[in-house]
Design an enzyme around this catalytic site. Structure first.
Site, PDB file in Angstrom:
ATOM      1  N   LYS A 118       0.866  -1.193   0.000  1.00 33.54           N
ATOM      2  CA  LYS A 118       0.000   0.000   0.000  1.00 33.54           C
ATOM      3  C   LYS A 118       0.892   1.230   0.000  1.00 33.54           C
ATOM      4  O   LYS A 118       2.042   1.167   0.463  1.00 33.54           O
ATOM      5  CB  LYS A 118      -0.880   0.022   1.263  1.00 33.54           C
ATOM      6  CG  LYS A 118      -2.201   0.729   1.050  1.00 33.54           C
ATOM      7  CD  LYS A 118      -3.176  -0.200   0.346  1.00 33.54           C
ATOM      8  CE  LYS A 118      -4.522   0.389   0.123  1.00 33.54           C
ATOM      9  NZ  LYS A 118      -5.447  -0.608  -0.438  1.00 33.54           N
ATOM     10  N   GLY A 230     -21.997   4.667   2.930  1.00 28.97           N
ATOM     11  CA  GLY A 230     -21.000   5.069   1.928  1.00 28.97           C
ATOM     12  C   GLY A 230     -21.626   5.003   0.558  1.00 28.97           C
ATOM     13  O   GLY A 230     -22.276   4.016   0.207  1.00 28.97           O
ATOM     14  N   TYR A 231     -21.450   6.072  -0.218  1.00 29.31           N
ATOM     15  CA  TYR A 231     -22.056   6.090  -1.548  1.00 29.31           C
ATOM     16  C   TYR A 231     -21.052   6.566  -2.585  1.00 29.31           C
ATOM     17  O   TYR A 231     -21.359   7.354  -3.465  1.00 29.31           O
ATOM     18  CB  TYR A 231     -23.329   6.964  -1.550  1.00 29.31           C
ATOM     19  CG  TYR A 231     -24.363   6.457  -2.548  1.00 29.31           C
ATOM     20  CD1 TYR A 231     -25.056   5.288  -2.300  1.00 29.31           C
ATOM     21  CD2 TYR A 231     -24.611   7.134  -3.740  1.00 29.31           C
ATOM     22  CE1 TYR A 231     -25.992   4.801  -3.203  1.00 29.31           C
ATOM     23  CE2 TYR A 231     -25.549   6.661  -4.660  1.00 29.31           C
ATOM     24  CZ  TYR A 231     -26.231   5.488  -4.373  1.00 29.31           C
ATOM     25  OH  TYR A 231     -27.160   4.999  -5.271  1.00 29.31           O
ATOM     26  N   GLY A 232     -19.824   6.075  -2.458  1.00 26.34           N
ATOM     27  CA  GLY A 232     -18.804   6.357  -3.471  1.00 26.34           C
ATOM     28  C   GLY A 232     -18.807   5.242  -4.496  1.00 26.34           C
ATOM     29  O   GLY A 232     -19.861   4.670  -4.805  1.00 26.34           O
ATOM     30  N   ASN A 233     -17.639   4.898  -4.989  1.00 24.89           N
ATOM     31  CA  ASN A 233     -17.540   3.844  -6.004  1.00 24.89           C
ATOM     32  C   ASN A 233     -18.210   2.557  -5.519  1.00 24.89           C
ATOM     33  O   ASN A 233     -19.081   2.006  -6.191  1.00 24.89           O
ATOM     34  CB  ASN A 233     -16.054   3.600  -6.324  1.00 24.89           C
ATOM     35  CG  ASN A 233     -15.863   2.386  -7.233  1.00 24.89           C
ATOM     36  OD1 ASN A 233     -15.994   1.253  -6.800  1.00 24.89           O
ATOM     37  ND2 ASN A 233     -15.588   2.627  -8.494  1.00 24.89           N
ATOM     38  N   GLY A 235     -20.134   1.790  -2.646  1.00 22.91           N
ATOM     39  CA  GLY A 235     -21.512   1.841  -2.131  1.00 22.91           C
ATOM     40  C   GLY A 235     -22.544   2.047  -3.232  1.00 22.91           C
ATOM     41  O   GLY A 235     -23.611   1.414  -3.224  1.00 22.91           O
TER      42      GLY A 235
HETATM   43  P1  NAD Z   1     -15.090   6.607  -2.228  1.00 23.17           P
HETATM   44  O1  NAD Z   1     -14.129   7.663  -1.794  1.00 23.17           O
HETATM   45  O2  NAD Z   1     -15.494   6.512  -3.648  1.00 23.17           O
HETATM   46  O3  NAD Z   1     -16.429   6.705  -1.352  1.00 23.17           O
HETATM   47  C1  NAD Z   1     -16.425   6.756   0.036  1.00 23.17           C
HETATM   48  C2  NAD Z   1     -17.835   7.060   0.523  1.00 23.17           C
HETATM   49  O4  NAD Z   1     -17.837   7.013   1.951  1.00 23.17           O
HETATM   50  C3  NAD Z   1     -18.343   8.448   0.129  1.00 23.17           C
HETATM   51  O5  NAD Z   1     -19.716   8.371  -0.175  1.00 23.17           O
HETATM   52  C4  NAD Z   1     -18.149   9.253   1.432  1.00 23.17           C
HETATM   53  O6  NAD Z   1     -19.057  10.345   1.538  1.00 23.17           O
HETATM   54  C5  NAD Z   1     -18.453   8.192   2.446  1.00 23.17           C
HETATM   55  N1  NAD Z   1     -17.924   8.505   3.785  1.00 23.17           N
HETATM   56  C6  NAD Z   1     -16.737   9.032   4.107  1.00 23.17           C
HETATM   57  N2  NAD Z   1     -16.661   9.200   5.453  1.00 23.17           N
HETATM   58  C7  NAD Z   1     -17.822   8.757   5.953  1.00 23.17           C
HETATM   59  C8  NAD Z   1     -18.348   8.663   7.272  1.00 23.17           C
HETATM   60  N3  NAD Z   1     -17.659   9.087   8.338  1.00 23.17           N
HETATM   61  N4  NAD Z   1     -19.593   8.133   7.418  1.00 23.17           N
HETATM   62  C9  NAD Z   1     -20.296   7.719   6.347  1.00 23.17           C
HETATM   63  N5  NAD Z   1     -19.865   7.797   5.078  1.00 23.17           N
HETATM   64  C10 NAD Z   1     -18.635   8.304   4.905  1.00 23.17           C
HETATM   65  O7  NAD Z   1     -14.423   5.235  -1.719  1.00 23.17           O
HETATM   66  P2  NAD Z   1     -14.699   3.780  -2.297  1.00 23.17           P
HETATM   67  O8  NAD Z   1     -13.718   3.500  -3.365  1.00 23.17           O
HETATM   68  O9  NAD Z   1     -16.143   3.594  -2.526  1.00 23.17           O
HETATM   69  O10 NAD Z   1     -14.231   2.893  -1.029  1.00 23.17           O
HETATM   70  C11 NAD Z   1     -15.074   2.682   0.091  1.00 23.17           C
HETATM   71  C12 NAD Z   1     -14.455   1.637   1.004  1.00 23.17           C
HETATM   72  O11 NAD Z   1     -14.244   0.441   0.258  1.00 23.17           O
HETATM   73  C13 NAD Z   1     -13.083   2.001   1.576  1.00 23.17           C
HETATM   74  O12 NAD Z   1     -12.962   1.405   2.852  1.00 23.17           O
HETATM   75  C14 NAD Z   1     -12.123   1.351   0.610  1.00 23.17           C
HETATM   76  O13 NAD Z   1     -10.854   1.103   1.209  1.00 23.17           O
HETATM   77  C15 NAD Z   1     -12.876   0.063   0.343  1.00 23.17           C
HETATM   78  N6  NAD Z   1     -12.480  -0.599  -0.912  1.00 23.17           N
HETATM   79  C16 NAD Z   1     -12.616   0.042  -2.105  1.00 23.17           C
HETATM   80  C17 NAD Z   1     -12.270  -0.608  -3.275  1.00 23.17           C
HETATM   81  C18 NAD Z   1     -12.471   0.011  -4.616  1.00 23.17           C
HETATM   82  O14 NAD Z   1     -12.324  -0.705  -5.627  1.00 23.17           O
HETATM   83  N7  NAD Z   1     -12.850   1.264  -4.715  1.00 23.17           N
HETATM   84  C19 NAD Z   1     -11.695  -1.902  -3.199  1.00 23.17           C
HETATM   85  C20 NAD Z   1     -11.586  -2.537  -1.950  1.00 23.17           C
HETATM   86  C21 NAD Z   1     -11.980  -1.858  -0.811  1.00 23.17           C
END
Ligand code: NAD
Length: 434
Positions: A118, A230-233, A235
């Site tokens: 990482k 969580g509503y990023g990628n 969620g």
């Molecule tokens: P992202 O940055 O696209 O989205 C994160 C979401 O979480 C956003 O909607 C943000 O508003 C929300 N958030 C942040 N702080 C918060 C809080 N305190 N309470 C509630 N919501 C909150 O990130 P992502 O890529 O969707 O990743 C989300 C999780 O999944 C992380 O833990 C990441 O390590 C894990 N993950 C992601 C991937 C990937 O392919 N993107 C792969 C494995 C694991």
């Protein structure tokens, strides 16, 4: 499946925990379960290599700012190391160490020919222009150029590192080598060597695991109620796929700004269609109930009486302080490290089933592996092939965890650790490191 009933209550902020302490505690537990020999444990309890460096960046104002950068290669027994790069103001080397350890177990569990790594930079991308971010990304790769490579250590996107940043990093590495080198990093746009199907791979992989789990449990997901934090990628794709693949009802959603609820279900079409507007999860909208702003709303979301809870935001959201308030029957950990070890024990005692992060969210790294394979061979797959191979990988890993859990009466997390650590230990022994 039917959720246990309770009312929404309480307002607490989760306690901060050092993620590397959490990762260590998890390894300690598995070390005693597996009766790991001391030298093997000593090798696995800390990273094999770390690089700490500074990155001077010319800012648009003409001044120079110096950023701290890190890359942690946790263990390379199974092959070149693999793991994302985070740009975050609160980045710490211990967070990166923990995530590198989890990548080691995740790659091993999915039987990918990779160790875990990482990286990160302490910076606030929200305060930087695109040009400044480009210079920072290229500077990061220049400092790392002898430490990484397609057969050495392969970075990927993570928090705040999007595909534009990844493309710049690949381009900078290629310039240093004087030939195009797409296999040095994954998560690239498709036009510069990315894989089709990477965008929803993490959520999709989680859905394959959830489907397999429901089949074994003899449960129908069609009637299930779901809350997603969580509503990023991850969620947002999980929301879409839960509806599309199972027809289940997503009743609560939240992001950093707040959380909303509707007993009738929050449709993907409705929510995704309004995401252009700010504050979708912190507004009273007709037909939905505002659970609260920020942490308050999210705490309530976590405690809802739903069948399936999907943490898909950040780490340490379920701790010993709120674990006894969790009402969901099943927790699908799409976020990394959302449950602390203390909370894990409380949830186990209360009968909550946890599908652990490094199984549930391994779809992302699996399609990253597919991207790297395509780059190394120069032959690119269609989306059906990606989905089919992802399903096969996720299902094989799920079956191993399921069988290990049944054979040794372990939780899914313990079983996943045993499967993964066994694989790494076997490679360490064959390499004669210990
Ligand atoms: P992202 O940055 O696209 O989205 C994160 C979401 O979480 C956003 O909607 C943000 O508003 C929300 N958030 C942040 N702080 C918060 C809080 N305190 N309470 C509630 N919501 C909150 O990130 P992502 O890529 O969707 O990743 C989300 C999780 O999944 C992380 O833990 C990441 O390590 C894990 N993950 C992601 C991937 C990937 O392919 N993107 C792969 C494995 C694991």
């Amino acid at each position: 499946m039917a959720g246990r009933t309770s009312t929404i209550k309480r307002d607490k902020t989760p306690k901060e925990e050092n993620p590397f302490d959490v990762a260590r505690k998890q390894l300690d537990e598995v070390a005693s379960l597996m009766e790991l020999e001391k030298p093997v444990y000593e090798l696995l309890k800390k990273p094999m290599k770390e690089l700490h460096f500074t990155i001077p960046v010319k800012m648009d104002s003409g001044t120079t700012e110096v950023f701290d950068g890190y890359r942690v290669q946790y263990n390379s027994a199974l092959g070149p190391t693999k793991g994302g790069i985070r740009f975050h103001p609160g980045e710490t080397v211990d967070t990166i160490r923990a995530l590198a350890a989890w990548m080691t177990w995740k790659c091993a569990l999915l039987d990918l020919p990779y160790g875990g790594a990482k990286g990160g930079v302490v910076c606030n991308p929200q305060d930087m222009s695109d040009a400044e971010l480009d210079r920072l990304s290229r500077g990061y790769i220049r400092e790392l150029s002898s430490f990484i490579g397609p057969n050495k250590d392969i970075p990927a996107p993570d928090v705040n590192t999007n595909q534009e940043i990844i493309a710049s990093m690949m381009d900078e590495f290629s310039k240093l080598k004087d030939y195009s080198c797409p296999g040095v990093i994954t998560g690239k746009p498709v036009s510069v060597g990315g894989s089709i199907g990477r965008d929803d791979a993490t959520a999709r992989g989680g859905m394959y695991v959830l489907r397999n789990f429901a089949q074994k449990a003899g449960s129908s997901l069609q009637d299930a109620t779901v809350a997603i934090q969580g509503y990023g990628n991850v969620g947002s794709h999980a929301h879409r796929l839960i509806e599309d693949m199972f027809g289940a009802k997503v009743v609560a959603l939240g992001d950093a700004e707040g959380a909303i609820y509707s007993g009738n279900g929050l449709s993907y079409e409705q929510i995704s269609g309004s995401m252009e507007n700010p504050g979708v999860f912190s507004k009273e909208v007709e037909g939905t109930e505002l659970l609260g702003y920020g942490n308050e709303g999210n705490e309530k979301l976590l405690e809802l009486p739903v069948d399936i809870l999907v943490p898909a935001a950040i780490e340490n959201v379920i701790t010993e302080e709120n674990a006894d308030e969790i009402e969901a029957d099943v927790i699908l950990e799409l976020a990394n490290g959302p449950i602390t070890p203390e909370a894990d024990h409380i949830l186990k005692d209360s009968g909550t089933l946890i599908i652990p992060d490094f199984l549930a969210n391994a779809g992302g790294v699996t399609v990253s592996y597919f991207e790297w394979v395509q780059n190394q061979t120069g032959y690119y797959w269609d989306v059906e092939t990606v989905h089919e191979r992802l399903d096969k990988k996720m299902t094989a890993a799920f079956n191993e965890v399921y069988e290990m859990s049944a054979d040794r009466d372990l939780t899914y997390r313990q079983a996943a650790y045993v499967v993964a650590v066994k694989r790494v230990v076997e490679a360490i022994k064959f390499r004669n490191w210990v």
